[in-house]
Design an enzyme around this catalytic site. Sequence first.
Site, PDB file in Angstrom:
ATOM      1  N   ARG A 177      40.385  51.526  40.054  1.00 36.03           N
ATOM      2  CA  ARG A 177      39.903  51.285  41.418  1.00 36.03           C
ATOM      3  C   ARG A 177      40.416  52.375  42.353  1.00 36.03           C
ATOM      4  NH1 ARG A 177      40.388  45.361  43.843  1.00 36.03           N
ATOM      5  NH2 ARG A 177      42.630  45.721  43.858  1.00 36.03           N
ATOM      6  N   ARG A 184      47.350  45.623  53.006  1.00 33.01           N
ATOM      7  CA  ARG A 184      46.584  44.441  53.381  1.00 33.01           C
ATOM      8  C   ARG A 184      47.234  43.727  54.564  1.00 33.01           C
ATOM      9  NH1 ARG A 184      44.883  42.990  47.715  1.00 33.01           N
ATOM     10  NH2 ARG A 184      45.721  44.658  46.425  1.00 33.01           N
ATOM     11  N   ASP A 253      45.378  38.337  51.777  1.00 30.96           N
ATOM     12  CA  ASP A 253      45.721  39.433  50.868  1.00 30.96           C
ATOM     13  C   ASP A 253      44.482  40.224  50.452  1.00 30.96           C
ATOM     14  OD1 ASP A 253      45.437  36.768  49.543  1.00 30.96           O
ATOM     15  OD2 ASP A 253      45.340  37.993  47.727  1.00 30.96           O
TER      16      ASP A 253
END
EC number: 2.7.7.-
Length: 488
Positions: A177, A184, A253
């Site tokens: 990713r 966050r 989150d």
Amino acid sequence: MTKNNEAGWNLDHSYTTLPQSFYTEIPPTPVSSPELVKLNHSLAISLGFHPEELKKEAEIAIFAGNALPEGAHPLAQAYAGHQFGHFNMLGDGRALLIGEQITPSGKRFDIQLKGSGPTPYSRRGDGRAALGPMLREYIISEAMYALDIPTTRSLAVVTTGEPTYRETKLPGAILTRVASSHIRVGTFQYAAARGSIEDLQSLADYTIKRHYPEIEAHENRYTALLQEVIKKQASLIAKWQLVGFIHGVMNTDNITISGETIDYGPCAFMDNYDQGTVFSSIDTQGRYAYGNQPYMAAWDLARLAESLIPILHEDEEEALKIAQDEISKFSVQYENQWFLGMKKKLGLFSNEEQDQSLIEQLLKMMEKFKADYTNTFRSLTLNTIENTALFESPEFKEWYKLWQSRLERQEESKENAYEMMKNNNPSIIPRNHRVEEALEAAVTSGDYSVMEKLLEALSNPYAYSADQEDYCAPPAPTNRPYRTFCGT
């Protein structure tokens, strides 16, 4: 910072400048026989990689966690989060940040291996991922990118050669990713919950330097940080709503400080327009339903504001007032972004008092007649009013006359109006049944051709090309309600 020029690795690891409480250094857990099943060529090039080199065995080993590139510094990030309203201390339970790739243009992107093995934050999980959910994240994140919606992206998917056990035995996989960062709202909650103002300040300063350097000299840069994140999230959620995207798990989150969409577990796109649409199997109360997403974003941002209170002002009452004032601005910012987007979807250049009513009337009719969200706007864009319950209704015909006369009253030509609509109403979205069809072929038969064709069609959603026609149809009415499941 070190560099491996053969494949193009150019890693830095600025996250390790934060206090060590924010992460745990840990190597990935090797797998038995990795195989590259998908590589994102265009993303690889934009990051400064050489795609052909990335297909070699030595690089596949990196995507699998069996080897590390020069300059790698693998770590699991710590964070907290309100999950369906309940606060927990969390962290990367099955992902490792191996470093930050510095691109040829000097931009910085996190490179994270998802499904790379257990970490201290795994909470009894195996740290692994199944092939289906990883391919699903690849498809949806690339579709979001093509729709011009800020998102994390997927560089590669490798199979591990090892099974992963969920409800059943599934083939294991690791997704690489790519994100502007993985900071966050939950990262700030984690810092605040630990009670160290110095750590909280360090995180805020690092975030400002990385994402919002223009506010470093601001008189109150922490208030400015909150303002910037609110602005980014208002824009992001409006973009979600405008294309009918339902995230499914808007826990704190999963709300990034950069304003990118992250975590494509139980997400899906809406077919019939319905404010109450929920796909996630675990969202039994509809907390994260389509119509609730703006409210939940505001709720999540209020948790960020709470976390920042110790550094917003030395006087706690004043800090609380600042936080409340800033959060109260979210709804107006969101509404403005959404309204502007809806006007573009209807080809409205100028402003008229009844525009809001025109938009609301259409949406009410769409909900009443269970009209397909994407295809309704697609038909309006092409000005092909098809034989559907909505378009056949007397109230729609009346609305259509009002809309046409509204288009005629503005200075811009109708041709320009329809062109603007074409640029704002996707002809194609990743229809849930077509995504499942692609995953089924890949996971059960090892046939990736269905996925490749789907990705090709999704790569230019505003093209209105003939080869996309096949992907525009909604699911057959006989199909049972679509349900999504969290990959963990």
